[in-house]
Write a protein that holds these residues in place. Structure first.
Motif, mmCIF file in Angstrom:
data_model
loop_
_atom_site.group_PDB
_atom_site.id
_atom_site.type_symbol
_atom_site.label_atom_id
_atom_site.label_comp_id
_atom_site.label_asym_id
_atom_site.label_seq_id
_atom_site.Cartn_x
_atom_site.Cartn_y
_atom_site.Cartn_z
ATOM 1 N N LEU A 1 0.839 -1.194 0.000
ATOM 2 C CA LEU A 1 0.000 0.000 0.000
ATOM 3 C C LEU A 1 0.882 1.255 0.000
ATOM 4 O O LEU A 1 2.104 1.182 0.132
ATOM 5 C CB LEU A 1 -0.945 -0.010 1.206
ATOM 6 C CG LEU A 1 -1.886 -1.221 1.291
ATOM 7 C CD1 LEU A 1 -2.805 -1.104 2.487
ATOM 8 C CD2 LEU A 1 -2.695 -1.386 0.007
ATOM 9 N N ILE A 2 0.219 2.403 -0.135
ATOM 10 C CA ILE A 2 0.939 3.670 -0.269
ATOM 11 C C ILE A 2 0.701 4.524 0.968
ATOM 12 O O ILE A 2 -0.447 4.736 1.382
ATOM 13 C CB ILE A 2 0.478 4.444 -1.523
ATOM 14 C CG1 ILE A 2 0.433 3.521 -2.734
ATOM 15 C CG2 ILE A 2 1.391 5.641 -1.761
ATOM 16 C CD1 ILE A 2 1.728 2.849 -3.067
ATOM 17 N N LEU A 3 1.772 5.020 1.540
ATOM 18 C CA LEU A 3 1.697 5.827 2.747
ATOM 19 C C LEU A 3 0.963 7.132 2.455
ATOM 20 O O LEU A 3 1.284 7.842 1.505
ATOM 21 C CB LEU A 3 3.107 6.100 3.253
ATOM 22 C CG LEU A 3 3.277 6.557 4.700
ATOM 23 C CD1 LEU A 3 2.720 5.520 5.665
ATOM 24 C CD2 LEU A 3 4.755 6.796 4.982
ATOM 25 N N ALA A 4 -0.027 7.446 3.296
ATOM 26 C CA ALA A 4 -0.860 8.623 3.061
ATOM 27 C C ALA A 4 -0.318 9.872 3.742
ATOM 28 O O ALA A 4 -0.712 10.984 3.399
ATOM 29 C CB ALA A 4 -2.286 8.354 3.537
ATOM 30 N N LEU B 1 9.673 8.138 6.937
ATOM 31 C CA LEU B 1 9.083 7.702 5.669
ATOM 32 C C LEU B 1 8.196 8.816 5.138
ATOM 33 O O LEU B 1 7.406 9.394 5.890
ATOM 34 C CB LEU B 1 8.255 6.426 5.859
ATOM 35 C CG LEU B 1 9.008 5.153 6.255
ATOM 36 C CD1 LEU B 1 8.029 4.071 6.694
ATOM 37 C CD2 LEU B 1 9.871 4.656 5.098
ATOM 38 N N ARG B 2 8.306 9.103 3.854
ATOM 39 C CA ARG B 2 7.534 10.176 3.241
ATOM 40 C C ARG B 2 6.200 9.668 2.710
ATOM 41 O O ARG B 2 6.092 8.527 2.236
ATOM 42 C CB ARG B 2 8.318 10.781 2.083
ATOM 43 C CG ARG B 2 9.590 11.505 2.490
ATOM 44 C CD ARG B 2 9.284 12.855 3.104
ATOM 45 N NE ARG B 2 10.512 13.573 3.474
ATOM 46 C CZ ARG B 2 10.499 14.701 4.163
ATOM 47 N NH1 ARG B 2 9.332 15.229 4.546
ATOM 48 N NH2 ARG B 2 11.622 15.305 4.491
ATOM 49 N N ALA B 3 5.186 10.522 2.767
ATOM 50 C CA ALA B 3 3.912 10.218 2.115
ATOM 51 C C ALA B 3 4.175 9.907 0.648
ATOM 52 O O ALA B 3 5.002 10.544 0.005
ATOM 53 C CB ALA B 3 2.955 11.406 2.247
ATOM 54 N N GLY B 4 3.457 8.914 0.131
ATOM 55 C CA GLY B 4 3.668 8.482 -1.241
ATOM 56 C C GLY B 4 4.611 7.309 -1.362
ATOM 57 O O GLY B 4 4.776 6.752 -2.444
ATOM 58 N N LEU C 1 6.064 2.059 15.539
ATOM 59 C CA LEU C 1 4.691 2.114 15.036
ATOM 60 C C LEU C 1 4.109 0.719 14.875
ATOM 61 O O LEU C 1 4.800 -0.217 14.453
ATOM 62 C CB LEU C 1 4.638 2.839 13.692
ATOM 63 C CG LEU C 1 5.023 4.321 13.728
ATOM 64 C CD1 LEU C 1 5.013 4.892 12.323
ATOM 65 C CD2 LEU C 1 4.068 5.101 14.614
ATOM 66 N N ALA C 2 2.830 0.586 15.193
ATOM 67 C CA ALA C 2 2.123 -0.677 15.004
ATOM 68 C C ALA C 2 1.121 -0.598 13.866
ATOM 69 O O ALA C 2 0.610 -1.621 13.410
ATOM 70 C CB ALA C 2 1.392 -1.073 16.294
ATOM 71 N N GLU C 3 0.823 0.623 13.394
ATOM 72 C CA GLU C 3 -0.122 0.816 12.296
ATOM 73 C C GLU C 3 0.268 2.059 11.520
ATOM 74 O O GLU C 3 1.049 2.893 11.990
ATOM 75 C CB GLU C 3 -1.565 0.927 12.818
ATOM 76 C CG GLU C 3 -1.766 2.010 13.847
ATOM 77 C CD GLU C 3 -3.156 1.979 14.485
ATOM 78 O OE1 GLU C 3 -3.796 0.912 14.454
ATOM 79 O OE2 GLU C 3 -3.595 3.035 14.995
ATOM 80 N N LEU C 4 -0.289 2.176 10.305
ATOM 81 C CA LEU C 4 0.071 3.281 9.413
ATOM 82 C C LEU C 4 -1.170 3.808 8.717
ATOM 83 O O LEU C 4 -2.137 3.069 8.483
ATOM 84 C CB LEU C 4 1.072 2.816 8.358
ATOM 85 C CG LEU C 4 2.478 2.457 8.828
ATOM 86 C CD1 LEU C 4 3.239 1.766 7.712
ATOM 87 C CD2 LEU C 4 3.223 3.692 9.320
ATOM 88 N N ARG C 5 -1.118 5.092 8.352
ATOM 89 C CA ARG C 5 -2.158 5.692 7.522
ATOM 90 C C ARG C 5 -1.788 5.476 6.061
ATOM 91 O O ARG C 5 -0.730 5.905 5.602
ATOM 92 C CB ARG C 5 -2.288 7.187 7.807
ATOM 93 C CG ARG C 5 -2.825 7.520 9.186
ATOM 94 C CD ARG C 5 -4.324 7.283 9.283
ATOM 95 N NE ARG C 5 -5.099 8.270 8.542
ATOM 96 C CZ ARG C 5 -6.408 8.203 8.359
ATOM 97 N NH1 ARG C 5 -7.108 7.151 8.808
ATOM 98 N NH2 ARG C 5 -7.040 9.148 7.693
ATOM 99 N N VAL C 6 -2.643 4.781 5.343
ATOM 100 C CA VAL C 6 -2.375 4.448 3.945
ATOM 101 C C VAL C 6 -3.584 4.822 3.095
ATOM 102 O O VAL C 6 -4.684 5.049 3.599
ATOM 103 C CB VAL C 6 -2.086 2.943 3.781
ATOM 104 C CG1 VAL C 6 -0.849 2.532 4.564
ATOM 105 C CG2 VAL C 6 -3.299 2.106 4.212
#
Length: 401
Positions: A31-34, A148-151, A167-172
């Motif tokens: 997935l892609i980091l938001a 880590l950069r968005a995108g 981190l245990a979770e990420l915004r994607v």
């Protein structure tokens, strides 16, 4: 006619950007980091040993050699994970393991290979410079900085870094749900036997594979007959669960253009794009859901995917690099192109050692039904709208597939 570039922007604007959602690291692969990720801790989070060996003061072993070893009492053992590390006194050593915290007072680590591995007294056979074999606090990532950069596409190393900074979770960006439908009364799903006038359906197979390859979830409706009521009855109920509808076939100027007949006046507009193949296209919204309608010939489908759908989907998924790599290459044979249209021809590109430009030659003719030639190609040769011929040896633009 609409230009290729204008229509590409139109499709991209139609899809927009997928909404962001929070997922556990285990579900984020591909997935892609938001949004940017900032480090909650430094990496390393403390000064630690890069080797199994002995923590020492460099000055204490300055004269050490194979024939002139320095003997130091071993005052402590420091395994990885120890949290109560005592300071190192001058003239002593602490046996230390890789990753274990460096004791206060130590400024170097001697590799175990340069010692006699003693546990009460250690003999050291080589000097150590200050900072030797020490991993310093924050030398990889400093606390509070962007890790880590968005995108960013989240591969295994990116997910490892996210875990390492706490981190245990990420915004994607949520994967898009794409509904793919192929139309045409002549279509038959294999392995049903063909009758005269019928062909096996392949567009939905190609499109679904291509779209899934970008990280989308795909549902397929194959071989919808050329009947407006049937088209609407089969597809409309599924729109509520889709972020995008992609159709193939039924958009040209014939008498049985089911997609065009069903969606004209429903929020979808149809146009001719200044390209070959893939001129007839349509896009818009049906019941609020974005719709992209592609021609029916298989090469037109694949070229349209490359020209419009792939960059729009990648943009919607949060990618920042959405274009195929473009290079220049010399033609191995002459080509012609209809003036006023951008032509995409299947080709084979070969780099030339020591030269900036490679060579490229077409595979198959310009016909939009020649699917086998596409399977032999590794690129698309692009002849612009103002060109009607390109000669052997002339440089052309090539999109690497």
């Amino acid at each position: 006619m609409i230009s290729v570039d204008a229509y590409r922007e139109q499709v991209a604007e139609l899809l927009g950007t997928a909404p962001a959602t929070t997922v556990p690291l285990a579900d984020a692969a591909g997935l892609i980091l938001a949004e940017d990720v900032r480090a909650g801790v430094s990496l390393p989070p403390f000064d630690n040993s890069a080797m199994d060996g002995y923590a020492i003061r460099a000055a204490d072993v300055a004269g050490a050699g194979r024939d002139t070893p320095v003997a130091l009492p071993v005052a402590d053992d420091i395994p990885a994970g120890r949290i109560d590390v005592a300071p190192l006194a001058a003239g002593t050593a602490h046996r230390i393991m890789t990753g274990a915290p460096l004791p206060p007072g130590a400024d170097a680590v001697v590799m175990v290979e340069d010692t006699d591995r003693g546990t009460e007294t250690v003999r050291i056979f080589a000097p150590a410079a200050a900072n030797a074999h020490i991993r310093r606090l924050g030398e990889d990532v400093a606390e509070g900085t962007v890790a880590l950069r968005a995108g960013t596409v989240l591969g295994h190393s990116q997910l490892g870094l996210a875990a390492a900074v706490g981190l245990a979770e990420l915004r994607v960006h949520r994967p898009l749900r794409v509904l793919v439908a192929s139309t045409g009364s002549e279509l038959v799903d294999a392995p049903e036997p063909l009758r005269h006038g019928q062909i096996y359906e392949s567009n939905s197979v190609m499109l679904a594979a291509a779209i899934r390859g970008l990280g989308c979830a795909v549902e397929v409706i194959r071989s919808v007959v050329d009947d407006v009521d049937e088209f609407r009855a089969v597809i409309e109920p599924k729109l509520a669960d889709a972020d995008l509808l992609v159709t193939s076939g039924g958009v040209s100027a014939g008498a049985y253009e089911v997609v065009k007949d069903a969606l004209t006046g429903q929020g979808v507009e149809f146009a001719k794009i200044a390209m070959q193949p893939g001129g007839p296209q349509g896009s818009g919204r049906w019941n609020g859901v974005p719709v992209v309608t592609l021609p029916g010939n298989p090469v037109s489908v694949l070229v349209s995917f490359e020209a419009f759908l792939r960059p729009a989907l990648l943009t919607a998924l949060g990618h920042t690099d959405v274009d195929r790599r473009r290079v220049r290459a010399r033609l191995t044979e002459s080509m012609t192109s209809p003036r006023g249209r951008r032509q995409y021809r299947r080709g084979v590109y070969t780099p030339v050692l020591g030269e900036v430009t490679g060579i490229v030659g077409p595979r198959g003719g310009p016909g939009s039904h020649l699917l086998a030639a596409f399977t032999q190609a590794n690129c698309l040769i692009v002849l612009p709208e103002d060109v009607d011929a390109a000669t052997e040896g002339e440089e052309v633009d090539v999109l690497l597939l």
